[in-house]
Design an enzyme around this catalytic site. Structure first.
Site, PDB file in Angstrom:
ATOM      1  N   TYR A  95       0.706  -1.461   0.243  1.00 22.42           N
ATOM      2  CA  TYR A  95       0.404  -0.288   0.349  1.00 22.42           C
ATOM      3  C   TYR A  95       1.199   1.245  -0.025  1.00 22.42           C
ATOM      4  CZ  TYR A  95      -3.654   3.333   0.963  1.00 22.42           C
ATOM      5  OH  TYR A  95      -4.417   5.102   1.027  1.00 22.42           O
TER       6      TYR A  95
ATOM      7  N   SER B 230     -18.206   7.367  -6.371  1.00 19.41           N
ATOM      8  CA  SER B 230     -16.845   7.280  -5.130  1.00 19.41           C
ATOM      9  C   SER B 230     -17.615   7.638  -3.560  1.00 19.41           C
ATOM     10  CB  SER B 230     -16.120   6.536  -5.485  1.00 19.41           C
ATOM     11  OG  SER B 230     -15.718   8.299  -5.411  1.00 19.41           O
TER      12      SER B 230
ATOM     13  N   ARG C 208     -17.609   5.948 -14.507  1.00 19.05           N
ATOM     14  CA  ARG C 208     -17.386   4.505 -15.469  1.00 19.05           C
ATOM     15  C   ARG C 208     -18.493   4.425 -16.736  1.00 19.05           C
ATOM     16  NH1 ARG C 208     -16.237  -0.872 -12.538  1.00 19.05           N
ATOM     17  NH2 ARG C 208     -15.100   0.519 -10.888  1.00 19.05           N
TER      18      ARG C 208
END
Length: 460
Positions: free
Chosen positions: A168, A263, A285
């Site tokens: 990460y 989101s 998207r």
């Protein structure tokens, strides 16, 4: 320094003799004004000294601005890096060198177990994650606290870390490790009993019922500021706030464009733009059902405050022109990367800024040289955790502002809860589905943590 300047230049000496002032060369004038004063000490005379009387110039003044004589010392301090200016206290010494066991009293813990999700290898989440139970340590050592987790989100970063086996950002954990970077819990044993805390660093492993963590790795949240569910998405709230506050030099009426607008961060940004009277172009998207699916999503995001909703394909600039949306975005916010980031930058106004705060598409963007030279494109990255480390004093003010909006129902976060550990498999499936438009939260059930409690099945 002023004496040296006068002595080495006849014209400066003549000017000084007549007026008592020092004449700066063009190079010195440049250093005085360049880089917000960062070059002021490079062998030049401060502008305030140039207009001072002789007695004032003879007296060395130790203000933050007028210290050209300390340039060598400043350079040495800068060369020391992070160690420069560090104040060593008992706590910092303990963190750096540790504390001798026996010089403090350990805090005994009950004979309990923590139910947790472990990443045992790199790979898809359904294959790399396992639900297990492990006993707590016998006692808390120096600087440790026992945290009872309340809620933890399943974020794209968590799934990415599982897929890569512990990566990460610029850090990596070796498998096996407890999954989950974010969450909110209550301190039940230690120095700050009852406090609400969230992880201040990555890789703490928040998908578990109980955790023994270092107090220094946690951030305390005021209980009265946010509801527990919103505290669980603390990072998303703060990230959206900082992206608009710190970038683009925005003013009411300006335009912002962002991808991944559906989101949680995207939805919060849209609502903040509406509250701040900023026009927001929400890029989402491509939908599997182009007409029905997109229309419903567009209506939902417009209800939150989006000025325009368009799909992430083709030319965003052309799509905006087709619907007569002529506002040129001053700021672009990217968390997808790849071709999506290029489409955002192409839609920006001349000299616009693109801020990258994620890369969910796992493909870094690459721009043609024309974007830099002719469009004056500005691209920078932003990491909230690093910002918090360097700006902790600003955090209470930001949390207070966000809390007031949440409590007044002006800022909403869509979330869906699943009970942990019983519904973890279902939660994971929902988190990995496309176009969900809701944050998946694990709510940690009140369990019997005694050793006799049966081991939960791995229901992934």
């Amino acid at each position: 320094m002023f004496a040296c300047t006068v002595a080495t230049s006849l014209s400066s000496k003549d000017t000084y003799d007549k007026t008592g002032k020092i004449q700066l060369s063009v190079e010195e004038q440049l250093r005085q004004s360049f880089g917000r004063g960062n070059f002021r000490d490079a062998g030049s005379v401060p502008s305030t000294m140039a207009s001072a009387t002789l007695s004032e110039q003879i007296t060395v003044r130790q203000s933050p601005i007028e210290q050209s004589h300390t340039a060598g010392f400043d350079a040495w301090m800068r060369a020391r890096g992070d160690a420069a200016g560090t104040v060593f206290t008992a706590d910092t010494m303990a963190d750096k060198y540790g504390v001798v066991k026996g010089s403090y009293t350990s805090i005994a813990l009950p004979n309990s177990e923590s139910y947790q999700v472990k990443c045992v290898k790199a790979g898809p989440a359904k294959e790399s994650l396992e639900l297990v139970s492990e006993p707590l340590p016998a006692a808390l050592e120096w600087g440790e606290v026992l945290v009872t987790l309340q809620l933890a989100p399943i974020n794209p970063a968590d799934l990415y870390t599982a897929r890569t086996g512990g990566v990460y950002g610029d850090k990596q954990s070796a498998a096996p490790f407890v999954a989950g970077h974010d969450g909110v819990g209550v301190v039940t044993k230690g120095l700050a009993h009852g406090d609400w805390v969230v992880p201040a660093v990555t890789h703490l492993g928040s998908w578990r019922t109980l955790a023994v963590w270092k107090e220094a790795d946690l951030l305390k949240l005021p209980k009265e500021t946010l509801p527990m569910e919103h505290a669980a998405v603390f990072r998303e709230l703060c990230l959206a706030y900082r992206l608009l506050e710190d970038h683009g030099n925005l003013k009411p009426g300006d335009c912002v464009i962002l991808n991944a607008a559906n989101s949680t961060v995207g939805q919060i940004i849209i609502q903040l733009c509406h509250l701040l009277q900023l026009r927001c172009v929400a890029v989402v998207r491509e939908c599997e059902k182009p007409l029905e699916g997109f229309a419903q999503l567009a209506d939902r995001l417009k209800a939150l405050g989006a000025s325009l909703v368009i799909q992430d394909s083709g030319s965003l600039k052309v799509e905006m022109e087709k619907v007569k949306f002529f506002a040129k975005p001053k700021l672009g916010l990217d968390c997808v990367g790849g071709a999506s980031a290029l489409r955002l930058s192409d839609a920006l106004a001349q000299g616009g800024q693109l801020v990258i705060y994620g890369c969910m598409g796992a493909k870094p963007p690459s721009w043609p040289w024309q974007s830099w030279v002719f469009k004056d494109l500005q691209v920078k990255g932003f990491n909230l955790r690093k910002w918090i480390l360097g700006n902790s004093k600003q955090l209470p003010k930001m949390l207070d502002a966000l809390g007031k909006l949440v409590m007044a129902d002006k800022l909403k976060v869509a979330y869906t809860e699943y009970s942990f550990p019983a519904e973890f498999g279902e939660a994971l499936d929902h988190a990995m589905s496309a176009g969900k438009g809701t944050k998946i939260l694990l709510r940690f059930a009140e369990l019997d943590h005694s050793p006799e409690f049966n081991q939960p099945e791995n229901n992934l």
